[in-house]
Design an enzyme around this catalytic site. Structure first.
Site, short mmCIF file in Angstrom:
data_model
loop_
_atom_site.label_atom_id
_atom_site.label_comp_id
_atom_site.label_asym_id
_atom_site.label_seq_id
_atom_site.Cartn_x
_atom_site.Cartn_y
_atom_site.Cartn_z
N HIS A 263 -6.70 -3.85 -10.47
CA HIS A 263 -6.52 -2.47 -10.06
C HIS A 263 -5.61 -2.40 -8.83
O HIS A 263 -5.46 -3.39 -8.09
CB HIS A 263 -7.87 -1.82 -9.78
CG HIS A 263 -8.67 -1.59 -11.02
ND1 HIS A 263 -9.82 -0.82 -11.05
CD2 HIS A 263 -8.49 -2.02 -12.30
CE1 HIS A 263 -10.30 -0.78 -12.28
NE2 HIS A 263 -9.52 -1.51 -13.06
N GLU A 265 -6.07 -0.95 -6.02
CA GLU A 265 -6.82 -1.21 -4.79
C GLU A 265 -7.02 -2.72 -4.60
O GLU A 265 -6.90 -3.24 -3.48
CB GLU A 265 -8.18 -0.51 -4.83
CG GLU A 265 -8.09 1.01 -5.00
CD GLU A 265 -8.15 1.45 -6.46
OE1 GLU A 265 -8.72 2.51 -6.71
OE2 GLU A 265 -7.63 0.71 -7.35
N CYS A 290 -12.55 3.14 -8.71
CA CYS A 290 -13.67 2.95 -9.63
C CYS A 290 -14.83 2.28 -8.88
O CYS A 290 -14.71 1.91 -7.71
CB CYS A 290 -13.24 2.10 -10.82
SG CYS A 290 -12.92 0.37 -10.39
N CYS A 293 -14.02 -1.36 -7.60
CA CYS A 293 -13.14 -1.38 -6.43
C CYS A 293 -13.85 -0.86 -5.19
O CYS A 293 -13.61 -1.33 -4.08
CB CYS A 293 -11.88 -0.55 -6.69
SG CYS A 293 -10.70 -1.33 -7.81
#
Length: 340
Positions: A263, A265, A290, A293
């Site tokens: 992701h 992040e 999410c 994360c």
């Protein structure tokens, strides 16, 4: 602040300018265009009102300038005041104005049927016989698409594109109030807008087939790292078939354990590292993180998360971040683009 207005015949430029003057304390200014621009316009005797908004006469106390340089010399030292320039129809003028950090271009348009109705009503009000619809369409197209004085390319550059399709001035005025045109971030983005735009730019590098996401890590208004989602370094990119889960069209939030994509992040956190992140770091992400994360965000000591768009796990994310002492905030920028 200088707001430039452009738009089609009877689109409502004069009404917008008048509202700015009366309600927001703008001062109207007018520019005398070069002879080559004037000569390319529809002759007044062919179609009265083709070179200007047919609505009403300009506001009182209007300042007129003979050249763009004269206008710039006047407005620049007074940039903290509010000015509105109507009827922009020269691309070189927009080029010059766009070099200044206090300029905002706004276009006003409406369906041709609405503009034709306004034109007829205004001519009848003045006891002047209107021209034919065909003549109106010819003048309207010439104003928009003439190779020298056409404003199509100018309107396309507008930050705000207002569709003034209502016959009610009240509706128009409500829309103008909603736009909050005097917001300082209209001409100079604040820090939230700045970093969120960087996150959105990073998202364009994403190779994930499911969703584009971009992220920026910031501390003390300095960028520590950026990230976007996609397959890890050395693996086949997701958009080249590297991640079977994303390429299979799985529903959002399902099959995450088989997903090979990092992701945005995660990429930013890995790039920065815990030691560089330190205290008081802020994570900007164009999509709410999410659950997975959010756990990592808490672990590395991020103090605040600012996001733009929601995600299916927002409630779970919010609970984790709150328990971990991380502030979660959604950023809503001033509305621009096409506004009805």
């Amino acid at each position: 602040m200088l707001v430039g207005l452009c738009g089609g015949l009877c689109a409502g430029k004069r009404s917008v300018a008048s509202f700015f003057v009366e309600v927001f304390d703008f001062h109207e200014i007018i520019l005398d265009y070069p002879s080559e621009v004037k000569s390319s316009e529809i002759p007044e005797e062919t179609f009265p009102g083709a070179s200007a908004d047919v609505a009403a006469q300009p506001n009182q106390n209007v300042t007129k300038f003979k050249s763009i340089q004269e206008l710039m010399d006047y407005v620049t030292p007074r940039w903290r005041e509010r000015f509105v320039l109507t009827g922009i129809r020269d691309r070189s003028v927009v080029d010059e104005l766009s070099t200044r950090p206090f300029f905002l271009l706004m276009s006003i348009d409406a369906p041709v049927s609405v503009r034709w109705k306004r034109y007829v009503e205004r001519r009848q009000k003045n006891s002047d016989p209107p021209h034919t619809l065909e003549e109106f369409l010819y003048a309207s197209d010439s104003q928009m698409y003439h190779p020298i004085s056409g404003i199509a390319a100018i309107s396309d550059r507008a930050t705000i594109k207002l569709i003034n399709a209502s016959s009610s001035l009240t509706v128009l005025h409500r829309a103008l109030v909603y736009l909050n045109i005097t917001d300082p971030e209209r001409v100079r983005p604040g820090w939230d807008a700045y970093f969120m735009q960087l996150a959105s730019l990073a998202a364009k590098r994403s190779n994930c087939m499911k969703r584009r996401v971009g992220c920026v890590l910031v501390r003390q208004k300095r960028v520590l790292a950026t990230g976007y989602n996609g397959a890890p370094r050395g693996l086949t990119n997701c958009n080249e078939g590297g991640c079977g889960r994303c390429n299979s069209g799985s529903a959002g939030g399902t099959g995450l354990s088989t997903c090979l994509c990092l992701h945005a992040e995660e990429n930013a956190l890995l790039e920065a590292g815990r030691e560089r992140i330190g205290n008081e770091a802020i994570l900007y992400c164009d999509t709410c993180p999410c659950l997975t994360c959010s756990i990592k965000i808490v672990q590395v000591g991020i103090s605040e998360v600012v996001y733009s768009q929601g995600y299916s796990m927002d409630d779970q994310t919010a609970r984790v971040l709150m328990e971990g002492g991380v502030k979660l905030r959604q950023y809503s920028p001033p509305r621009d683009g096409l506004v009805e």
